[in-house]
Write a protein that holds these residues in place. Structure first.
Motif, PDB file in Angstrom:
ATOM      1  N   ARG A 105       0.781  -1.126   0.303  1.00 24.13           N
ATOM      2  CA  ARG A 105       0.057   0.012   0.066  1.00 24.13           C
ATOM      3  C   ARG A 105       0.757   1.257  -0.045  1.00 24.13           C
ATOM      4  N   PRO A 106       0.918   2.063  -1.145  1.00 27.04           N
ATOM      5  CA  PRO A 106       1.659   3.195  -1.170  1.00 27.04           C
ATOM      6  C   PRO A 106       1.737   4.245  -0.046  1.00 27.04           C
ATOM      7  N   GLN A 107       2.651   4.655   0.376  1.00 21.31           N
ATOM      8  CA  GLN A 107       2.707   5.830   1.349  1.00 21.31           C
ATOM      9  C   GLN A 107       3.752   6.432   1.351  1.00 21.31           C
ATOM     10  N   ALA A 108       4.152   7.516   2.293  1.00 20.40           N
ATOM     11  CA  ALA A 108       5.412   8.050   2.159  1.00 20.40           C
ATOM     12  C   ALA A 108       6.451   7.198   2.781  1.00 20.40           C
ATOM     13  N   GLY A 109       7.469   6.848   1.724  1.00 18.58           N
ATOM     14  CA  GLY A 109       8.519   6.154   1.926  1.00 18.58           C
ATOM     15  C   GLY A 109       8.220   4.734   1.834  1.00 18.58           C
ATOM     16  N   ARG A 110       7.181   4.283   1.250  1.00 23.14           N
ATOM     17  CA  ARG A 110       6.780   3.110   0.895  1.00 23.14           C
ATOM     18  C   ARG A 110       5.920   3.230  -0.803  1.00 23.14           C
ATOM     19  N   LEU A 111       6.842   2.493  -1.714  1.00 24.82           N
ATOM     20  CA  LEU A 111       6.369   2.546  -3.122  1.00 24.82           C
ATOM     21  C   LEU A 111       6.304   1.154  -3.710  1.00 24.82           C
ATOM     22  N   ARG A 112       5.761   1.161  -4.550  1.00 25.46           N
ATOM     23  CA  ARG A 112       5.571  -0.175  -5.364  1.00 25.46           C
ATOM     24  C   ARG A 112       6.824  -0.515  -6.302  1.00 25.46           C
ATOM     25  N   GLN A 113       7.375   0.577  -6.852  1.00 27.70           N
ATOM     26  CA  GLN A 113       8.809   0.518  -7.472  1.00 27.70           C
ATOM     27  C   GLN A 113       9.503   1.206  -6.559  1.00 27.70           C
ATOM     28  N   PHE A 114      10.660   0.471  -5.888  1.00 23.33           N
ATOM     29  CA  PHE A 114      11.599   1.624  -5.163  1.00 23.33           C
ATOM     30  C   PHE A 114      12.962   0.939  -5.387  1.00 23.33           C
ATOM     31  N   HIS A 115      13.847   1.916  -4.913  1.00 26.88           N
ATOM     32  CA  HIS A 115      15.274   1.336  -5.156  1.00 26.88           C
ATOM     33  C   HIS A 115      16.202   1.216  -3.995  1.00 26.88           C
ATOM     34  N   GLN A 116      17.021  -0.098  -4.148  1.00 28.57           N
ATOM     35  CA  GLN A 116      17.823  -0.387  -2.988  1.00 28.57           C
ATOM     36  C   GLN A 116      19.273  -0.251  -3.514  1.00 28.57           C
ATOM     37  N   PHE A 117      20.203  -0.018  -2.426  1.00 27.78           N
ATOM     38  CA  PHE A 117      21.571  -0.156  -2.565  1.00 27.78           C
ATOM     39  C   PHE A 117      21.838  -1.510  -1.544  1.00 27.78           C
ATOM     40  N   GLY A 118      22.326  -2.525  -2.032  1.00 27.36           N
ATOM     41  CA  GLY A 118      22.472  -3.680  -1.051  1.00 27.36           C
ATOM     42  C   GLY A 118      23.791  -4.245  -1.134  1.00 27.36           C
ATOM     43  N   VAL A 119      24.415  -4.931  -0.300  1.00 29.58           N
ATOM     44  CA  VAL A 119      25.687  -5.518  -0.238  1.00 29.58           C
ATOM     45  C   VAL A 119      25.316  -7.133   0.190  1.00 29.58           C
ATOM     46  N   GLU A 120      26.062  -7.973  -0.468  1.00 26.67           N
ATOM     47  CA  GLU A 120      26.078  -9.427  -0.183  1.00 26.67           C
ATOM     48  C   GLU A 120      27.414  -9.969   0.289  1.00 26.67           C
ATOM     49  N   PHE A 121      27.923 -10.391   1.380  1.00 30.10           N
ATOM     50  CA  PHE A 121      29.286 -10.819   1.562  1.00 30.10           C
ATOM     51  C   PHE A 121      29.038 -12.359   1.741  1.00 30.10           C
ATOM     52  N   PHE A 122      29.884 -13.181   0.880  1.00 31.95           N
ATOM     53  CA  PHE A 122      29.793 -14.296   0.938  1.00 31.95           C
ATOM     54  C   PHE A 122      31.034 -15.112   1.305  1.00 31.95           C
ATOM     55  N   GLY A 123      30.998 -16.218   2.307  1.00 28.50           N
ATOM     56  CA  GLY A 123      32.220 -17.005   2.254  1.00 28.50           C
ATOM     57  C   GLY A 123      32.935 -17.043   3.796  1.00 28.50           C
ATOM     58  N   THR A 124      32.283 -16.090   4.683  1.00 26.54           N
ATOM     59  CA  THR A 124      32.744 -16.328   6.107  1.00 26.54           C
ATOM     60  C   THR A 124      31.700 -16.072   7.228  1.00 26.54           C
ATOM     61  N   GLN A 125      32.033 -16.905   8.063  1.00 29.38           N
ATOM     62  CA  GLN A 125      31.144 -17.215   9.211  1.00 29.38           C
ATOM     63  C   GLN A 125      31.424 -16.148  10.358  1.00 29.38           C
ATOM     64  N   ASP A 126      32.539 -15.482  10.252  1.00 32.85           N
ATOM     65  CA  ASP A 126      33.186 -14.812  11.085  1.00 32.85           C
ATOM     66  C   ASP A 126      32.445 -13.697  11.591  1.00 32.85           C
ATOM     67  N   SER A 127      32.132 -13.259  12.727  1.00 34.98           N
ATOM     68  CA  SER A 127      31.446 -12.099  13.144  1.00 34.98           C
ATOM     69  C   SER A 127      31.677 -10.642  12.670  1.00 34.98           C
ATOM     70  N   LYS A 128      33.196 -10.587  12.214  1.00 38.38           N
ATOM     71  CA  LYS A 128      33.725  -9.309  11.778  1.00 38.38           C
ATOM     72  C   LYS A 128      33.013  -9.078  10.534  1.00 38.38           C
ATOM     73  N   ALA A 129      32.725 -10.079   9.931  1.00 38.01           N
ATOM     74  CA  ALA A 129      31.846  -9.774   8.333  1.00 38.01           C
ATOM     75  C   ALA A 129      30.441  -9.003   8.651  1.00 38.01           C
ATOM     76  N   ASP A 130      29.764  -9.674   9.558  1.00 40.02           N
ATOM     77  CA  ASP A 130      28.650  -8.740   9.990  1.00 40.02           C
ATOM     78  C   ASP A 130      28.586  -7.464  10.326  1.00 40.02           C
ATOM     79  N   VAL A 131      29.825  -7.405  11.073  1.00 42.17           N
ATOM     80  CA  VAL A 131      30.403  -5.861  11.613  1.00 42.17           C
ATOM     81  C   VAL A 131      30.604  -5.096  10.401  1.00 42.17           C
ATOM     82  N   ASP A 132      31.254  -5.773   9.509  1.00 42.67           N
ATOM     83  CA  ASP A 132      31.761  -5.131   8.269  1.00 42.67           C
ATOM     84  C   ASP A 132      30.469  -4.491   7.482  1.00 42.67           C
TER      85      ASP A 132
END
Ligand code: HAM
Length: 418
Positions: free
Chosen positions: A114-141
């Protein structure tokens, strides 16, 4: 008149400088942390999203734009970027390359909300995905990357909310405890939560309905039922955040609306945003690569909503792009010389403009003012013949005479100090 679709916005030229500041800053921060850009398709087969996000989530149950392809295959406009990135990671056998691997993406996502301020049906994301380590430092990164980015953009009143969703075994042990608590309060829950109690009980904890919030105030918390392994991981994340000086708030209700998470889950919110207050959110998803047919591959990431960042970006963070030179060319010879001059200025890397409709000097100067150019070149037949023109500073109104052929160098030295 054909209108745009509800919840699907045009981003007009006055607004694009704000977007560019955000996108460029995001790219810069992603690169500082070693993330490389991936561009994944905007649509994929529906099962990819159903299997990764979870069939009992709002996104999959009611928010996906799904349609049959001409051969009957069910396709879906991507509601988020993690599923597609994981699919690409598996399909291109990236696990065979040295780990860890870090990807980022910027692009449109689609959810029938349901569209409202800050909620759209087409919106844009900047995202990151960090593969290959279970180390908690990756979460922090990944948390630190989002925190540093939003702080660099001078967004006010940020809060990092964090929780641990434990391991799959922790959740399996905790869910019956939660469900038995909820059963005791079923009369106080909204219809949706009563259904969720059966299909996805964790989600009851982050229902926004006041009655449900009150009913779950005393609910047993997953964070109090963590295995030693999950607790250690969470403690490490929190203590490293403290080392970096990034403040956090434990939010035991933070369960996220996508089913692939385990261990760390987080959101960065701002009180300036109203109901849709998450600027970005993410967490660890150690099981997803395997669920989608890949190898065992721990991973962690986040996505930030660009519309929400745009809404909060302070005016002073956006540079006003300034047009440089207006060429006021008039008279047959002046117009010819003007065309050559515009070309020469642009080839020299300058921003040069002319309103071809103006035929008098007065009309040209009015347009020069309107276009916000710093300088105007007055170029009539006489100037074209003599090879020297008058350059007017549009702010101070000071004028000087400069050789026509010298103009590109002249402006470059004025503007860029060459
Ligand atoms: P999400 O929480 O669904 O997570 O979305 C992330 C962010 O996208 C939200 O915090 C919000 O800023 C923005 N957003 C979501 N829906 C809308 C909407 N309808 N209109 C405007 N902005 C919206 C994910 O998408 C996960 N894939 C994040 C992730 C990446 N987790 C691990 N890696």
């Amino acid at each position: 008149m054909i209108k745009g679709i509800k919840g699907v916005k045009d981003i007009l030229p006055e607004e694009t400088p704000r977007w560019r500041v955000i996108e460029e800053t995001a790219r810069r921060w992603a690169e500082r942390y070693g993330f490389k850009e991936i561009r994944i398709p905007i649509f994929e087969v529906t099962t990819l999203f159903a299997r990764s996000i979870g069939t009992a989530t709002d996104i999959v149950e009611k928010e996906m734009y799904t349609f049959p392809d001409r051969d009957g295959t069910s396709l879906t406009l991507r509601p988020e970027g993690t599923a597609g990135t994981v699919r690409a990671f598996i399909e291109h056998n990236r696990a065979a390359d040295p780990l860890p691997q870090k990807y980022f993406y910027i692009g449109p996502m689609f959810r029938h909300e349901r569209p409202q301020a800050g909620r759209l049906r087409q919106f844009h994301q900047f995202g990151v995905e960090f593969f290959g380590t279970q180390d908690s430092k990756a979460d922090v990164d990944v948390i630190a990357l989002l925190w540093r980015l939003l702080s660099d953009l001078s967004l006010p009143d940020l809060t990092l909310e964090i929780n641990s969703l434990g391991t799959a075994a922790d959740r399996a042990a905790y869910l019956p405890i939660l469900v038995s608590f909820l059963k005791g309060r079923v009369g106080e829950l909204c219809d949706n939560c009563r259904r969720r109690m059966e299909t996805n009980p964790l989600r009851v904890l982050d229902c926004k309905v006041p009655g449900c919030r009150a009913a779950t105030e005393e609910a047993p918390q997953l964070v109090a039922h963590l295995s030693p392994e999950a607790k250690n991981h969470f403690d490490d994340v929190l203590s490293t955040l403290a080392v970096l000086g990034i403040p956090w708030q434990l939010n035991p209700r933070l369960v996220r609306g996508l089913d692939y998470y385990c261990l760390t889950a987080f959101e960065i919110t701002s009180t300036h945003l109203g109901a849709q207050n998450a600027l970005g959110a993410g967490g660890r998803y150690d099981g997803l690569v395997e669920t989608l047919g890949g190898p065992v591959m721990p991973a962690v990431g986040f996505a930030a909503g660009l519309e929400r960042i745009v809404m909060m970006l302070p005016e002073q963070s956006v540079p006003t792009p300034q047009a440089t030179v207006y060429v006021a060319a008039f008279g047959a010879g002046g117009i010819q010389a003007g065309a050559r001059l515009l070309d020469a200025l642009r080839l020299a890397g300058l921003s040069a403009h002319c309103d071809y409709r103006a035929s008098t000097l007065k009309a040209h100067l009015r347009q020069a003012d309107r276009s916000g150019c710093r300088f105007a070149v007055l170029l009539g037949d006489d100037e074209a013949t003599s090879g020297s023109v008058v350059v007017r500073n549009m702010d101070s109104k000071a004028q000087e005479t400069v050789a026509l052929l010298d103009l590109p160098r002249h402006f470059l030295s004025l503007i860029k100090g060459f």
